[in-house]
Structures are given as structure tokens and as C-alpha cells.
Design a protein around this motif. Sequence first.
Motif, PDB file in Angstrom:
ATOM      1  N   PRO A 102      17.976   5.859  -9.004  1.00  0.00           N
ATOM      2  CA  PRO A 102      17.719   7.141  -8.941  1.00  0.00           C
ATOM      3  C   PRO A 102      17.446   7.237  -7.065  1.00  0.00           C
ATOM      4  O   PRO A 102      17.129   9.370  -8.175  1.00  0.00           O
ATOM      5  N   THR A 103      18.223   6.657  -6.860  1.00  0.00           N
ATOM      6  CA  THR A 103      18.375   7.519  -5.321  1.00  0.00           C
ATOM      7  C   THR A 103      19.853   8.192  -5.958  1.00  0.00           C
ATOM      8  O   THR A 103      19.780   9.115  -5.219  1.00  0.00           O
ATOM      9  N   ALA A 104      20.865   7.757  -6.524  1.00  0.00           N
ATOM     10  CA  ALA A 104      22.054   8.520  -6.487  1.00  0.00           C
ATOM     11  C   ALA A 104      21.521   9.575  -7.223  1.00  0.00           C
ATOM     12  O   ALA A 104      22.476  10.949  -6.622  1.00  0.00           O
ATOM     13  N   LEU A 105      20.544   9.493  -8.314  1.00  0.00           N
ATOM     14  CA  LEU A 105      20.768  10.579  -9.261  1.00  0.00           C
ATOM     15  C   LEU A 105      19.926  11.989  -8.596  1.00  0.00           C
ATOM     16  O   LEU A 105      20.288  13.384  -8.162  1.00  0.00           O
ATOM     17  N   GLN A 106      19.189  11.173  -7.470  1.00  0.00           N
ATOM     18  CA  GLN A 106      18.081  12.012  -6.431  1.00  0.00           C
ATOM     19  C   GLN A 106      19.625  13.265  -5.148  1.00  0.00           C
ATOM     20  O   GLN A 106      19.053  14.632  -4.931  1.00  0.00           O
ATOM     21  N   MET A 107      20.120  12.182  -4.979  1.00  0.00           N
ATOM     22  CA  MET A 107      21.140  12.588  -3.200  1.00  0.00           C
ATOM     23  C   MET A 107      21.957  13.360  -4.095  1.00  0.00           C
ATOM     24  O   MET A 107      22.370  14.059  -3.465  1.00  0.00           O
ATOM     25  N   VAL A 108      22.600  13.108  -5.461  1.00  0.00           N
ATOM     26  CA  VAL A 108      23.295  14.682  -5.741  1.00  0.00           C
ATOM     27  C   VAL A 108      23.802  15.743  -5.983  1.00  0.00           C
ATOM     28  O   VAL A 108      22.275  16.317  -6.872  1.00  0.00           O
ATOM     29  N   THR A 109      24.170  16.978  -6.187  1.00  0.00           N
ATOM     30  CA  THR A 109      24.165  18.001  -6.227  1.00  0.00           C
ATOM     31  C   THR A 109      23.261  18.601  -7.906  1.00  0.00           C
ATOM     32  O   THR A 109      24.290  18.011  -8.689  1.00  0.00           O
TER      33      THR A 109
ATOM     34  N   ILE B 289      17.490   8.523   2.752  1.00  0.00           N
ATOM     35  CA  ILE B 289      18.567   8.577   2.753  1.00  0.00           C
ATOM     36  C   ILE B 289      19.346   9.835   2.117  1.00  0.00           C
ATOM     37  O   ILE B 289      20.602  10.283   2.410  1.00  0.00           O
ATOM     38  N   ALA B 290      18.800  10.439   0.855  1.00  0.00           N
ATOM     39  CA  ALA B 290      19.387  11.209   0.381  1.00  0.00           C
ATOM     40  C   ALA B 290      19.533  12.846   1.760  1.00  0.00           C
ATOM     41  O   ALA B 290      20.282  13.439   1.428  1.00  0.00           O
TER      42      ALA B 290
ATOM     43  N   GLY C  55      26.404  19.109   6.024  1.00  0.00           N
ATOM     44  CA  GLY C  55      26.384  20.071   6.825  1.00  0.00           C
ATOM     45  C   GLY C  55      25.094  21.200   5.594  1.00  0.00           C
ATOM     46  O   GLY C  55      25.784  22.339   5.646  1.00  0.00           O
ATOM     47  N   GLY C  56      23.949  20.476   5.292  1.00  0.00           N
ATOM     48  CA  GLY C  56      23.279  20.796   4.600  1.00  0.00           C
ATOM     49  C   GLY C  56      23.644  20.325   2.530  1.00  0.00           C
ATOM     50  O   GLY C  56      23.394  20.980   1.952  1.00  0.00           O
ATOM     51  N   ASP C  57      24.638  20.421   2.922  1.00  0.00           N
ATOM     52  CA  ASP C  57      25.519  20.301   1.036  1.00  0.00           C
ATOM     53  C   ASP C  57      24.867  19.138   0.319  1.00  0.00           C
ATOM     54  O   ASP C  57      25.307  17.786   1.239  1.00  0.00           O
ATOM     55  N   LYS C  58      24.545  19.184  -0.489  1.00  0.00           N
ATOM     56  CA  LYS C  58      24.625  17.853  -1.348  1.00  0.00           C
ATOM     57  C   LYS C  58      26.047  17.284  -2.065  1.00  0.00           C
ATOM     58  O   LYS C  58      27.324  18.190  -2.562  1.00  0.00           O
ATOM     59  N   PRO C  59      26.273  16.072  -2.344  1.00  0.00           N
ATOM     60  CA  PRO C  59      27.831  15.614  -2.873  1.00  0.00           C
ATOM     61  C   PRO C  59      27.433  15.197  -3.877  1.00  0.00           C
ATOM     62  O   PRO C  59      26.924  15.829  -5.187  1.00  0.00           O
ATOM     63  N   ASP C  60      29.179  16.441  -4.473  1.00  0.00           N
ATOM     64  CA  ASP C  60      29.047  16.329  -5.891  1.00  0.00           C
ATOM     65  C   ASP C  60      29.393  14.905  -6.599  1.00  0.00           C
ATOM     66  O   ASP C  60      29.198  14.967  -8.342  1.00  0.00           O
ATOM     67  N   VAL C  61      30.078  13.438  -6.167  1.00  0.00           N
ATOM     68  CA  VAL C  61      29.814  12.537  -7.213  1.00  0.00           C
ATOM     69  C   VAL C  61      29.399  11.701  -5.937  1.00  0.00           C
ATOM     70  O   VAL C  61      29.248  11.338  -5.258  1.00  0.00           O
TER      71      VAL C  61
END
Length: 353
Positions: A257-264, A230-231, A239-245
Motif C-alpha cells: 500500500p505504501t508503494a501505491l501511495q508514493m507512485v505517480t 516516506i512518500a 524535486g516534487g515529483d513522484k516516482p514513475d516506478v
Amino acid sequence: MGETMNAAIYYGARDIRVEEVPIPTPAPGECLVKVTRSGICGTDASEWTAGPKTFPVLRRHPNSGHQGPLIPGHEFVGEIAVADPTSGLGVGDRVASGAGIWCGQCRRCKTGRTNQCVHYRTLGLNVHGGMAEFVAVPSQTLRVLPNELSFDHAGLAQPLAVGIHAARRSGAQHGDQVVIIGAGAIGSFVLAGIKHLFDVDVTVVDFPGRRLQRAERLGADRTLGASPDIATEIADALGGDKPDVVIEASGAPNQLPTALQMVTDGGRVLAVGISKDRPALDVHSLVFREITLDSTLAHVCDTDLPSALEILSEGVLGAELAETPLPLNRLGDELDRLSSGKVEGKALIDPSV
């Protein structure tokens, strides 16, 4: 008004009994509220299945002032039956109650963080709550309902206030890319709150189905089905960016842990859902990527409850989440249904029937 009322009395795990008890007499600074709707939440379901030790930080608070069987219920609305003469409220006023009681004098209260009051007590967890025909509550917790707001929809006010508080705690700013993991009731409340407060782009993640469909109707800019990758899928969708929040609102195992992996890098993660298992976090990544990991608890009545009533007055959220109210003697059945994950919206009890 008779001298007794029907109330649900919590004795322990899977032991709630509807009994006839005296109607409470409001103390100075309190109103007596005739309860018209009382909601059920995950805390109630956890204490139903596992007993009061599930949340010892709440149960064992030195200022709880309560021993023995307890009337649960911290999400309730109703009508003023006996008014506090100092409050400006009158008999017959329709009101929503916050869940927490604060002192107003400690250091946390004076900075506006009343949910962190050193004397904080919670209705239905530390003192008698709203799973009864009447409840005595401090007038400071009550807010008058807008005329157009029905009791059914108003029954969502307190849990929505929790979602709004979480949205504030997320640190989101206008223009941010936000991901919410979890589209259940609390995730829906966070979604409604963050869309109300900020001009942000929101992606909601959950298993495909009705919850994600509801998230789209509640204003999610996009939804994605949960997957092991999902990350990467989130970054592709942005568009290639990771989410800010990233807001973890599911409480499912391994999602923090998944949330920490996917955040910018330099981004923010907010923990809302509470997993039964303690998550293993990659602290090295947390530090070297300068990620802010924050948490949220309850709500601030003065700021979050009015916002909740404003959102509910629009009529959209209540129509999506408020279930048909059931009588008090169905409370145990509904707690079973909630603890087994079979509730899609918010279960409501009408203690008068």
C-alpha cells in the motif's frame, strides 16, 4: 566417482537430515552436475519453519512427479560430471543452473514466458535439487560460467536472475525515476538488474544501516531511511515529483500500500516481496489514478541467467553479497539464521565438505 553421495533430505518443518543416498543417473536430455555451491533463499527458510504447505502452488503442482522426502536447493552451480551428448556441454564444464524446468511446447513457452509453463517444475521444490554432492538436471537449464567468475560469486546467479526478471517486469524505461523498497538480498538483485538494463534514477528505501550503505555501493543514486512519511520524503528528494516506478522488494507488512501511495498517477508498481499478511489495497485510488500493479515470479532462463552471469563477472555484486560457503551439515543452522533475519547477504553451502 562412488555410487553414493551425501545429500540434505527435507522431511518437513525443521527436519532436514544429511544422508548417504545413491548418485542420480541422468535421464536423456539431462546432465549430472557435481555441485560446488548451493544457495539458500527465503522459500527454503519458509519451508524449513512452516513446512511444505507454505507454497502449496509449487508443492501440489499436478506435474511435480515427486512424492516423499526431497533434496532441496534451487540455487546451485558446479561442474559437469556426466554430459548430455545433445547439449554441447562437456565433462568438466563449469555451469550455473536455473531453478525451473519447462516443457518448451505449451502456449506460454512458445511466447518466451517459460516461467509460466503449464508443466513448470522447480528443482528443490518439486524434484530433487542441489543440496547434494551431485544433481541430475535438464541441460536446457544450464549455462557455462565465464572463465573469470568464481564459484562463490556464481552461486548468486539464479537469485540474481530472479532480480533481473523483476527489473524487466517493472516496465521501467530509460529516464524513469524508480524507487526500490527493501535493500536485502532480493532488493540488491533488483537494483543490480535495473541498473544493468536501464538508464534510470534509483532511490532505495530501507532502515538506516549496512543494507543502505551497500545499496549506495551497488549504484543507487540515493538512499532514504524508512519512515511513516516516506512518500512525502521521496517526492521531496525528487524535486516534487513522484516516482514513475515503485518496486516493493521487502515483503514487509503494509509496504505494498505504501508503494501505491508514493507512485505517480499513471505509474507502475511491482510486487516482488511476499508479505505474510494479505495487504489491504485502496482499489479506488488504484483505479482513479490509473496505476498499473504488476507482479513477478522466478525467471526466464534463456534471457535472465545470461544477464546474471554478465553482471557477476564484473566482480562487484558477488563481493558484496556472497558469504563464506559452509558444509552441508550446517544447512539447518543457516536456515534458522535466515528465517530470523540475521543474514545480510546470500548464504552458500558447499555440499562436498
